[in-house]
Each structure stands twice: as structure tokens, then as C-alpha cells.
Design a protein around this motif. Structure first.
Motif, PDB file in Angstrom:
ATOM      1  N   LYS A 254       0.685  -1.463   0.239  1.00  0.00           N
ATOM      2  CA  LYS A 254       0.055   0.091  -0.445  1.00  0.00           C
ATOM      3  C   LYS A 254       0.918   0.978   0.406  1.00  0.00           C
ATOM      4  N   ARG A 319      -5.776   8.586  -9.513  1.00  0.00           N
ATOM      5  CA  ARG A 319      -6.920   7.752  -8.494  1.00  0.00           C
ATOM      6  C   ARG A 319      -6.691   6.367  -7.267  1.00  0.00           C
ATOM      7  N   LEU A 320      -5.896   6.158  -7.794  1.00  0.00           N
ATOM      8  CA  LEU A 320      -5.030   5.107  -6.989  1.00  0.00           C
ATOM      9  C   LEU A 320      -4.529   5.570  -5.953  1.00  0.00           C
ATOM     10  N   ARG A 322      -5.028   8.680  -4.982  1.00  0.00           N
ATOM     11  CA  ARG A 322      -6.608   9.447  -3.867  1.00  0.00           C
ATOM     12  C   ARG A 322      -7.095   8.231  -3.123  1.00  0.00           C
ATOM     13  N   ARG A 323      -7.455   7.055  -3.388  1.00  0.00           N
ATOM     14  CA  ARG A 323      -8.034   5.982  -2.925  1.00  0.00           C
ATOM     15  C   ARG A 323      -7.356   5.489  -1.905  1.00  0.00           C
ATOM     16  N   LEU A 324      -5.695   5.434  -1.930  1.00  0.00           N
ATOM     17  CA  LEU A 324      -4.786   4.810  -0.576  1.00  0.00           C
ATOM     18  C   LEU A 324      -4.787   6.045   0.046  1.00  0.00           C
ATOM     19  N   THR A 326      -6.738   8.087   0.666  1.00  0.00           N
ATOM     20  CA  THR A 326      -8.723   8.512   1.362  1.00  0.00           C
ATOM     21  C   THR A 326      -8.581   6.975   2.659  1.00  0.00           C
ATOM     22  N   GLY A 327      -8.001   6.174   2.192  1.00  0.00           N
ATOM     23  CA  GLY A 327      -7.957   5.001   3.300  1.00  0.00           C
ATOM     24  C   GLY A 327      -6.830   5.149   4.376  1.00  0.00           C
ATOM     25  N   ARG A 330      -8.528   7.378   6.890  1.00  0.00           N
ATOM     26  CA  ARG A 330     -10.242   7.074   7.536  1.00  0.00           C
ATOM     27  C   ARG A 330      -9.837   6.070   8.886  1.00  0.00           C
TER      28      ARG A 330
END
Length: 330
Positions: A254, A319-320, A322-324, A326-327, A330
Motif C-alpha cells: 500500500k 486515482r489510485l 487518492r484512494r490510498l 483516503t483509506g 479514515r
């Protein structure tokens, strides 16, 4: 809507934006835009290379619009869609002004670099070259990841002998230009009895260089895992291999995905260097088409093929990321 409702709406509008400086309010921005457009219609010089005074007026007019755009872009309250529209408009306006006032013979540019009437038979060469480019990139990417991950894990073991040889590999191939490595592999190795086809010579050169970069990417990702998690896995009875497989690597992947994907995008671009050893990839076929058609148009079109291939990959990596990210939040 009667006059009272109109006055109420205006009062609410002013109350909503009263805390902002006057130059950030929509009414003043709209007034500035109207004046800016009026100046363009009345005072900008006609098409063609302007006089020094005319060029200065065009630059001043563009800078005034650039300042207004900066006021909007720096305001956190303005909608994202408005900011994106203004950003694109500023870029297109720059090229539009260059087209209008540069004095370039655009008819000659079109006939030299965008002569599509002579492209018969070239599109098949593009398709074949793009296929070879993707084949080289995919094979080199898979092998680079395998060797990079393996070498990255070995570098974290702390073995001085392994670290010496792996460190030499990393430093040497990160410092060696790719074109030199490719030429040496294809043209020099036959003198010592090692002959590789051009395709595999290009793949080997790309693997050697990119595995050196990816070794450091994976090493940094593995070493970023807190020591306490490794100790906890050992306390639960997991051995070194199981700890690496089930605890360290899932978290390290990750972390390394953003730099790893950027490296892979660069790898696809680096396949263009394979033209020096006659690999029939996209750039090689484009150069052959230039010689065949006696026009640089195929070379210009190859640029657009590269852009059409790589821009989606670049957006995918963003995009990948950003998703990482964002994860992580959280």
C-alpha cells in the motif's frame, strides 16, 4: 418576482458575501470581466505580428486576465467547476494569442507537420509499433517488479555481503543511462558470445534499470513498517517468512504503490529508447514512416499516440493515489 422580493434577494446575497474582500465578490469580478472583454474588442491589434506597442498591450491585457483568474483560483469559497473552467480558459487563451500574434506561417506548419493526406499505410505501422511497445513494457514491468521485490526484501535482511552486491547493482544501473545500457547489451555482448534478439536486449536493459529503482522503492516500503508489528507477529508464533508474507508485505504494498506506478509509467516511455537497437516499436516505425513518406507528420502523430496511451495511465495512478490517501485518513 416583485421589487420587494428582488431587494430581499440582493440583500441576502450581499449579506452572504459581505465577509469577503470586494475584489473577490462576484459582482466586481463580473464587472472586471466585462471591462476586460471590452478592452479586447476595442484595443487589441489585428491578426498578425503586432508592433512593439501592440505586443506590450497584448501582454498587459493577458496579464490582467491572469490576475483576475488568480483571484478566483485562490478563493477557497469558489466552486471547483468554476476554477477548472478558468484554468482551462487561461491555457487556451495563451495558445490562442500565440496563434493570432506570433506571425507564424500556419499554412506551412500544416503542410509540413500535419499532412494527413500522405498517411496511407502508416496507421498499420503505428498499430504494429504500439503492440511491440506494450509487449516490451509489460514483460519488462513484470520482471522488474519480481526482481525489485526480491532484491528489496534481501536488502532488508542486513547481510553485509548481499548489501554490497545489491548496492552496487542499484547504484550502477541508476547512474548508467538507459541508452548506453541498451547499446552495450545488444552490440557488445555478442563479442563475448552472448547474442540476444533486439526485443530481449531492450527488455533486459529496462529490467536492469527499473529493478534498481524498484529495489529501493520496496526496501523503503518494507522498512517503513513499525518494528512493533514485527515483534507482535513473532510473539504470535509467526516465523520470518510468514511475518514477511502476512504482516509486512501487505502493508508495504500500500505504501509503495504510488511511486511504483509512477515508475511503471516512466518505463512505458523509456521503451522509445529501443529504437537505437532497431526494435520495431512505435518510435522506430514512426521514423521509418518519416523516411518513407518524406514528411515529419508520422513523427508528430507518434507523439499523440504516446499521449493517448500514457495520459489514461497517469490519471489511473492519480486515482489510485487518492484512494490510498483516503483509506489512510479514515
Amino acid at each position: 418576482m416583485d421589487m420587494a422580493d428582488l431587494q430581499t434577494s440582493i440583500h441576502q446575497w450581499r449579506k452572504r458575501w459581505a465577509y469577503q474582500p470586494w475584489f473577490r465578490r462576484y459582482e466586481w469580478l463580473a464587472l472586471g470581466l466585462a471591462v476586460w472583454i471590452a478592452v479586447a474588442l476595442l484595443f487589441l491589434p489585428p491578426f498578425g505580428r503586432p508592433t512593439p506597442f501592440g505586443a506590450a498591450s497584448v501582454i498587459a491585457w493577458y496579464l490582467a486576465g491572469f490576475v483576475m483568474a488568480g483571484v478566483v483560483l485562490s478563493d477557497r469559497e469558489k466552486p471547483i467547476l468554476l476554477k477548472r473552467t478558468i484554468s482551462v480558459s487561461v491555457i487556451f487563451l495563451f495558445f490562442g494569442l500565440f496563434y493570432r500574434y506570433s506571425g507564424t506561417r500556419w499554412d506551412r506548419v500544416q503542410s509540413q507537420f500535419f499532412d494527413f493526406s500522405r498517411m496511407d499505410g502508416v496507421w498499420e505501422m503505428y498499430a504494429q509499433g504500439l503492440l511491440v511497445t506494450l509487449q516490451v513494457a509489460i514483460v519488462a514491468a513484470v520482471l522488474s517488479i519480481i526482481f525489485g521485490l526480491t532484491f528489496g526484501i534481501l536488502r532488508t535482511l542486513g547481510n553485509p555481503v548481499l548489501n554490497l552486491f545489491l548496492g552496487l547493482h542499484v547504484d550502477f544501473f541508476r547512474a548508467l543511462p538507459l541508452i548506453v545500457s541498451m547499446v552495450l547489451i545488444f552490440y557488445a555482448l555478442p563479442f563475448v558470445g552472448i547474442r540476444l534478439p533486439a526485443f530481449w536486449a531492450a527488455v533486459l536493459a529496462l529490467v536492469l534499470m527499473n529493478s534498481a529503482y524498484q529495489t529501493e522503492i520496496f526496501r523503503a516500503g518494507i522498512e517503513s513498517i513499525p518494528r512493533g508489528q514485527i515483534d507482535a507477529a513473532r510473539a504470535l508464533g509467526l516465523g520470518p517468512t510468514a511475518t514477511m508474507r502476512h504482516v509486512i508485505l501487505p502493508q508495504a504494498f500500500k505504501i509503495v504503490i504510488p511511486p511504483l506506478t509512477n515508475n511503471l509509467v516512466s518505463l512505458v516511455k523509456d521503451t522509445a529508447v529501443a529504437y537505437v537497437i532497431t526494435v520495431p516499436e512505435l518510435l522506430t516505425n514512426a521514423q521509418q514512416a518519416v523516411t518513407w513518406k518524406r514528411t515529419p507528420t508520422p513523427l508528430v502523430l507518434s507523439m499523440f499516440v504516446y499521449l493517448a496511451t500514457l495520459i489514461p495511465l497517469i490519471h489511473l495512478t492519480r486515482r489510485l493515489e487518492r484512494r490510498l490517501n483516503t483509506g489512510k485518513t479514515r
